[in-house]
Design an enzyme around this catalytic site. Structure first.
Site: not given
Ligand code: CTP
Length: 400
Positions: A208-211, A276
């Site tokens: 995943g990512n930090h969005s 994102a």
């Protein structure tokens, strides 16, 4: 009453049609607007400040310096005050100065300081109106985001007949009223994506990512505030919009986001892709939790579909497509490349190098780049304010 409490500046330049503006002041006042009037020096040959001040119930600004007492009219305060400015009549001379950034009278300085939409109603003799210089100036003014109210056909002061008459005050009133009526995106469908995507490795783990989705949610909220029918495709985040009118499709993976977005896109007037999206996804998703057997684990990743690229390919002429770019180096250059490659109308560049901007913060610092090359850098602002700026740019540059 859509005009109740709206702050409107009328700017009058020196043409015979100026005599019609007191009627417009009266109409606006009767409908609850607050009105200030400013004039160029030559407008005073056609209409008196006393008439305009009486009808608007406000002092009229005719110059930078007030004659009595040496006080000055603050053009910056005027520029900030207004919700809408209408320059009517706009003579060939005033149009030319506005188009070229001259500020040698108060009206021009207010125009250049304006933070609100500006409407321009030209009026002049037909040959002046048809002159290539005037046509070029109008084109330039339009490209700056001003709204031009074309002159109409009819009898002109010169005795000639043709296009050059200022639009009638009743119609100018209607245009202003429409501007405020239901919100400037009323009747439009806005599609927004927000948040991250999660790409499953196994039933427990993901990439995943930090969005957080804060930026996209603020964009959806702002579009709804402007009266649009809003559809939000939202990746995995605990946040949701406050406005219950926003339709939400929740998705997890890039593939699911692709499906949801491409379903809604054909009927969307404006699409803002702020999610994102993961660029890579595990080639195989294990059906059971992967046990930690060896010292290393190899994952093979494949590219996800570039949703925005696909939308850019499908985009019809009357659709507006906005992307985001998250960059850490060669920011402007990379953002411009994305704008072109993905066939976007606008791209919002946010940098991870800026303090308090980007992932998870309530603030963001962006640069908005238009397809025709205009670049606007903004200071650090709340994400709500960034969303306001975004729609301001859309509404003033494109026929949304
Ligand atoms: N985007 C998308 N689908 C993807 C990846 C990105 O629709 N699979 C969209 C994002 O929502 C954003 C824009 O493309 O509006 C740019 O995303 P960004 O991650 O900055 O760029 P990429 O195109 O992924 O390129 P790179 O990661 O190489 O910078």
């Amino acid at each position: 009453m859509p005009l109740k409490g709206k702050k409107i500046i009328l700017g009058i330049s020196g043409g015979i049609a100026a005599y019609k503006i007191p009627l417009l002041v009266r109409l606006l006042k009767k409908n609850g607007a607050e009105v200030r009037v400013m004039t160029t020096p030559s407008a005073l040959d056609f209409v008196t400040p006393v008439t305009l001040a009486t009808l608007s119930q406000n002092p009229v600004a005719t110059a930078f310096i007030k004659k009595e007492g040496g006080m000055w009219n603050n053009h910056v305060e005027w520029g900030n005050w207004a919700d809408l400015i209408l320059i009517a009549p706009a003579t060939a001379n005033t149009l030319s100065k506005m188009a070229n950034g001259q500020a040698d009278n108060f009206l021009l300085a207010v125009y250049m300081s304006a933070k609100c939409p500006v409407y321009i109603a030209p009026a002049m003799d037909l040959d002046m109106y048809a002159h290539p210089a005037t046509l070029n100036n109008l084109k330039k003014l339009k490209s700056y985001g001003n709204k031009i109210i074309p002159a109409v056909n009819g009898e002109l002061a010169s005795g000639l007949t043709g296009p050059g008459r200022m639009e009638e005050p009743e119609n100018l009133f209607e245009i202003i009223q429409k501007h405020f009526e239901k919100g400037s995106l009323s009747g439009k469908k806005v599609l927004v994506t927000a948040g991250p995507t999660y790409e499953a490795i196994d039933p427990v783990r993901f990439i995943g990512n930090h969005s957080s989705g804060k930026m996209g949610i603020a964009i959806a909220e702002e579009a709804a505030k402007l009266g649009a029918d809003v559809h939000l495709v939202l990746g995995p985040t605990s946040l949701t919009p406050d406005n219950p009118a926003i339709k939400i499709t929740r998705v997890t993976s890039a593939e699911e986001m692709f499906e949801a977005v491409t379903k809604e896109f054909p009927t969307a007037d404006i699409t803002v892709m702020s999610a994102a999206v993961a660029d890579f996804t595990p080639q195989k998703k294990a059906t059971h939790k992967i046990k930690k057997e060896g010292d290393t684990l190899e994952l093979e990743l494949t590219k996800t579909k570039d949703i925005l690229y696909e939308l850019g390919r499908q985009k019809k002429e009357d659709q507006i497509l906005v992307g985001f770019a998250m960059e850490t180096q060669n920011e402007l250059e990379n953002a411009l490349k994305k704008l072109k490659k993905k066939n976007l109308d606008m791209i919002v560049l946010n940098s991870l190098n800026e303090k308090n901007a980007g992932f998870k913060h309530d603030t963001n610092k962006v640069t908005i780049i238009h397809k025709e090359g205009k670049i606007k850098k903004y200071p650090l602002k709340s994400k709500r304010e960034v969303a306001e700026d975004l729609f301001y740019e859309i509404l003033t540059h494109y026929d949304a």
